[in-house]
Motif scaffolding. Structure first.
Motif, PDB file in Angstrom:
ATOM      1  N   VAL A   1       1.769  47.984  15.055  1.00 39.58           N
ATOM      2  CA  VAL A   1       3.126  48.469  14.791  1.00 39.58           C
ATOM      3  C   VAL A   1       4.104  47.588  15.558  1.00 39.58           C
TER       4      VAL A   1
ATOM      5  N   ASN B   1       9.164  49.662  13.391  1.00 42.62           N
ATOM      6  CA  ASN B   1       8.513  50.541  12.408  1.00 42.62           C
ATOM      7  C   ASN B   1       7.629  51.621  13.012  1.00 42.62           C
TER       8      ASN B   1
ATOM      9  N   PRO C   1       8.795  55.377  11.988  1.00 43.18           N
ATOM     10  CA  PRO C   1       8.513  55.697  10.582  1.00 43.18           C
ATOM     11  C   PRO C   1       7.021  55.818  10.271  1.00 43.18           C
ATOM     12  N   LEU C   2       6.211  54.942  10.849  1.00 42.81           N
ATOM     13  CA  LEU C   2       4.774  54.996  10.583  1.00 42.81           C
ATOM     14  C   LEU C   2       4.130  56.232  11.199  1.00 42.81           C
TER      15      LEU C   2
END
Length: 302
Positions: A87, A91, A94-95
């Motif tokens: 990651v 992000n 969101p992940l």
């Protein structure tokens, strides 16, 4: 297709995504069903989470996450496969929210804004954000950056903080963005920025890894005090209870000082650098009395 129908389909799609991330029984049920737990890891957040010369993820945060994995296996009574999913600062949230990762094992600041989107385990580290520059630049404080170029990493609290301070103090800085911590350091190292703003421990690791460590200086003034925490999804009390208990047990064990020394006061792979970073007093306090508070005041900030 009519606009109302499009909106309905989009809404159903969003709800479907939320259902995947927050399925019945939460993260523990997901892990039991799939037989796997997915850790969000970083490529260059030394010494917390990074790739070594064998392309294996390791670090202080990864070690702590593995203690959580063992606790989850014991809780579920079954072996669990560990999947490493890279990651970035941009992000990682969101992940986590969409169910791609189950734990984020990096160097993520726990603050009130982020707690509206995700949850955090008990604080694992406490940092101060500072400036890193070349000694030849004669940058001793943020005021010395007036009219100069500053770099910070995308998706970090430091980038947001520097943007606010730039406006509040009318510094006229040109703030540029590195995609990750190594790129931010490279931009400062090659003269595309006069200084890099980042967390002090990450700056210490960059200096220790540099070709000529003696060329650089980390500013004495802490621009903020922030807690780091392992991130997980919100509204999942059963999973959080297992995570929190695993870390509290780890913090209070005789092994924790050895774990700290391994990553912050000993040569670490792949280059054998030693950060020589004694345990901060704020971290000693939070290890003795664990908390997941996002409030800087809980860590001695004024």
């Amino acid at each position: 297709m009519s606009l109302p129908r499009v909106l309905i389909l989009l809404t159903l799609a969003c709800l479907g995504g939320q259902a995947t991330a927050q399925e019945a029984g939460g993260t523990l049920a997901k892990i039991k069903r799939t037989g796997a737990i997915t850790l969000g890891v970083r490529d260059g957040s030394i010494p917390f989470s990074y790739l070594d010369d064998k392309q294996q993820y390791q670090g202080y945060s990864v070690d702590l996450c593995m203690k959580i994995v063992f606790a989850v296996q014991k809780h579920l009574g079954m072996p669990v496969k560990v999947v490493m999913n890279p990651v970035t600062s941009a992000n990682r949230i969101p992940l986590m929210a969409n169910g791609t990762i189950d734990l984020e094992c990096g160097s993520t600041t726990n603050n009130a804004e982020r707690q509206k989107q995700v949850a955090f385990a008990p604080t694992m580290f406490v940092i101060g954000s500072r400036l890193l520059s070349k000694k030849s630049s004669n940058i001793n404080s943020l005021a010395d950056m007036k009219g100069k170029t500053l770099v910070a990493t995308a998706g970090t609290t430091t980038l947001k903080q520097m943007t606010m301070l730039n406006a509040e103090k009318q510094l006229g800085m040109n703030i540029v963005v590195g995609k990750d911590h190594p790129e931010s350091f490279l931009m400062m190292e090659t003269g595309r920025a006069a200084a890099e703003a980042n967390d002090d421990i990450l700056l210490a690791s960059q200096v220790a890894s540099a070709r000529n460590p003696g060329e650089y200086v980390i500013g004495k003034d802490a621009l903020s005090v922030e807690p780091y925490g392992i991130m997980m999804r919100r509204d999942d009390p059963a999973f959080k209870a297992v995570v929190d208990a695993a870390l509290v047990q780890a913090y209070q064990s005789a092994e924790f000082p050895k774990l700290y020394q391994k990553w912050f006061q000993s040569p670490i792979p792949p280059k054998g650098i030693n950060l020589n970073f004694p345990m901060p007093e704020q971290l000693k306090a939070v290890i003795a009395k664990p908390t997941d508070s996002p409030d800087p005041a809980a860590y001695g900030a004024r």
